[in-house]
Design an enzyme around this catalytic site. Structure first.
Site, PDB file in Angstrom:
ATOM      1  N   GLU A 129       0.830  -1.220   0.000  1.00 57.72           N
ATOM      2  CA  GLU A 129       0.000   0.000   0.000  1.00 57.72           C
ATOM      3  C   GLU A 129       0.863   1.269   0.000  1.00 57.72           C
ATOM      4  OE1 GLU A 129      -2.956  -0.319  -0.677  1.00 57.72           O
ATOM      5  OE2 GLU A 129      -3.718  -2.188   0.181  1.00 57.72           O
ATOM      6  N   HIS A 152      -2.527   1.617   8.540  1.00 58.16           N
ATOM      7  CA  HIS A 152      -3.679   0.921   7.945  1.00 58.16           C
ATOM      8  C   HIS A 152      -3.854  -0.413   8.656  1.00 58.16           C
ATOM      9  CE1 HIS A 152      -6.268  -1.186   5.174  1.00 58.16           C
ATOM     10  NE2 HIS A 152      -5.324  -2.032   4.851  1.00 58.16           N
ATOM     11  N   HIS A 154      -7.164  -3.703   9.576  1.00 60.28           N
ATOM     12  CA  HIS A 154      -8.482  -4.259   9.272  1.00 60.28           C
ATOM     13  C   HIS A 154      -9.304  -4.309  10.560  1.00 60.28           C
ATOM     14  CE1 HIS A 154      -6.269  -6.471   5.738  1.00 60.28           C
ATOM     15  NE2 HIS A 154      -6.336  -5.152   5.568  1.00 60.28           N
ATOM     16  N   GLU A 182     -16.319  10.422  24.077  1.00 61.18           N
ATOM     17  CA  GLU A 182     -15.042  11.045  23.695  1.00 61.18           C
ATOM     18  C   GLU A 182     -14.816  11.162  22.186  1.00 61.18           C
ATOM     19  OE1 GLU A 182     -12.367   6.964  24.076  1.00 61.18           O
ATOM     20  OE2 GLU A 182     -11.653   8.822  24.952  1.00 61.18           O
ATOM     21  N   HIS A 223     -13.039  -3.581   3.935  1.00 66.13           N
ATOM     22  CA  HIS A 223     -11.585  -3.831   3.964  1.00 66.13           C
ATOM     23  C   HIS A 223     -10.958  -3.354   5.285  1.00 66.13           C
ATOM     24  CE1 HIS A 223      -7.471  -3.672   1.700  1.00 66.13           C
ATOM     25  NE2 HIS A 223      -7.295  -3.682   3.000  1.00 66.13           N
TER      26      HIS A 223
HETATM   27  O1  2HA Z   1      -1.351  -6.466   2.635  1.00 67.61           O
HETATM   28  O2  2HA Z   1      -3.702  -4.797   4.372  1.00 67.61           O
HETATM   29  O3  2HA Z   1      -4.406  -3.668   2.099  1.00 67.61           O
HETATM   30  C1  2HA Z   1      -1.754  -5.723   3.603  1.00 67.61           C
HETATM   31  C2  2HA Z   1      -3.029  -5.047   3.413  1.00 67.61           C
HETATM   32  C3  2HA Z   1      -3.433  -4.637   2.063  1.00 67.61           C
HETATM   33 ZN    ZN Z   2      -5.551  -3.954   4.060  1.00 65.59          ZN
END
Ligand code: 2HA
Ligand code: ZN
Length: 286
Positions: A129, A152, A154, A182, A223
């Site tokens: 990413e 990032h 999930h 909060e 995602h």
């Molecule tokens: O590979 O989370 O979006 C890692 C990820 C891709």
């Molecule tokens: Zn991801």
């Protein structure tokens, strides 16, 4: 066995680098996220903008291991240093094998390639990413000179909520603000939401970065989530707070009795006033 001078230098650097605060922070953050269940398998990635003077005590910046061409030039980030998670690496393994799972990289003077200065052993690559990370760093630096981190993952309940809540930025933001007192204080700038898109592409990178001009949190439906911040703790805490609110949402909506009362718009406005934050326009109706 004889070890030559260069090998000794490399061993010492390797050893001291693991004590660097930014390496320690990456090891702790990735492990925490995995423990929270937000980073199954190789899910998730972090990039952390470093100052040259933070790197030089630990690394000879004249020694590059190798160079990688960037498919998307980033002249705005010329000569900048980052520590990044590696493509395909598992967050669960970072703390035991940082040299394999992490890399310290420097963008070249034109923004066309990166020098790998440490890590990403075994021919590893920076996160898949990287376009979203680099473009988001560029966007956040335009609006916040102290910006350092793009993260990032999930996050489970945020991801779940993208199936059960309408994907309208304003109403999604308001729902999260209503879930924990909060929230409006932690993210008065609300959340951006993209349409579903293929991850890892320049296109999703551009769209994420556009949202990052106005919001430090951007949701990729079905995602996960992107967060931006000035420190690891702040960025982690931002995602953690949104995720907690999403968990409350999912808990109360699976409760048979349903929701009996909420924090009112007036109360949210009072909160923002009391904590000196300005909620984004168009969410509260008072
Ligand atoms: O590979 O989370 O979006 C890692 C990820 C891709
Ligand atoms: Zn991801």
């Amino acid at each position: 066995m004889m070890i030559n001078e260069n090998e000794i230098k490399n061993l010492m650097i390797k050893d001291s680098l693991l004590a660097a605060p930014f390496v320690q922070e990456m090891m702790a953050a990735t492990y925490n996220m995995w423990t929270l269940g937000w980073d199954e398998r190789n899910g998730g990635n972090i990039s952390y903008l470093l100052k040259e003077e933070e790197v030089t005590p630990f690394l000879d910046i004249k020694d590059k291991v190798r160079t990688a061409i960037l498919e998307f030039p980033v002249p705005e980030l010329a000569n900048q240093y980052f520590i990044v998670t590696g493509s395909g690496k598992y967050f669960k393994n970072v703390k035991d094998n940082p040299g394999d799972c992490l890399g310290i990289i420097r963008v070249d003077g034109k923004g066309n390639s990166i020098d790998i200065l440490w890590g990403l052993e075994n021919d590893g690559k920076p996160t898949s990413e990287l376009p979203s990370h680099f473009m988001s760093h560029i966007a956040r630096l335009k609006v916040d000179k102290n910006h350092r981190i793009i993260m990032h993952n999930h996050a489970t309940n945020i991801l779940a909520m993208t199936f059960t809540h309408e994907l309208d930025e304003k109403s999604f933001t308001k729902t999260l603000w209503q879930m924990c007192t909060e929230c409006i204080v932690v993210f008065p700038d609300g959340l951006g939401i993209l349409p579903w898109m293929v991850p890892g592409t320049d296109e999703i990178g551009q769209c994420t970065a556009e949202k990052m001009l106005d919001h430090r949190l951007v949701i990729w439906p079905f995602h996960g989530i992107f967060g931006a911040g000035t420190t690891m703790d702040e960025t982690f805490g931002l995602i953690e707070t949104a995720e907690k609110a999403a968990q409350i949402y999912t808990l109360i909506h699976s409760h048979q009795g349903g929701v009996k009362q909420v924090i009112t718009d007036q109360e949210l406005a009072d909160l923002a006033k009391a904590f000196g934050v300005t909620p984004i326009e168009g969410v509260l109706t008072i």
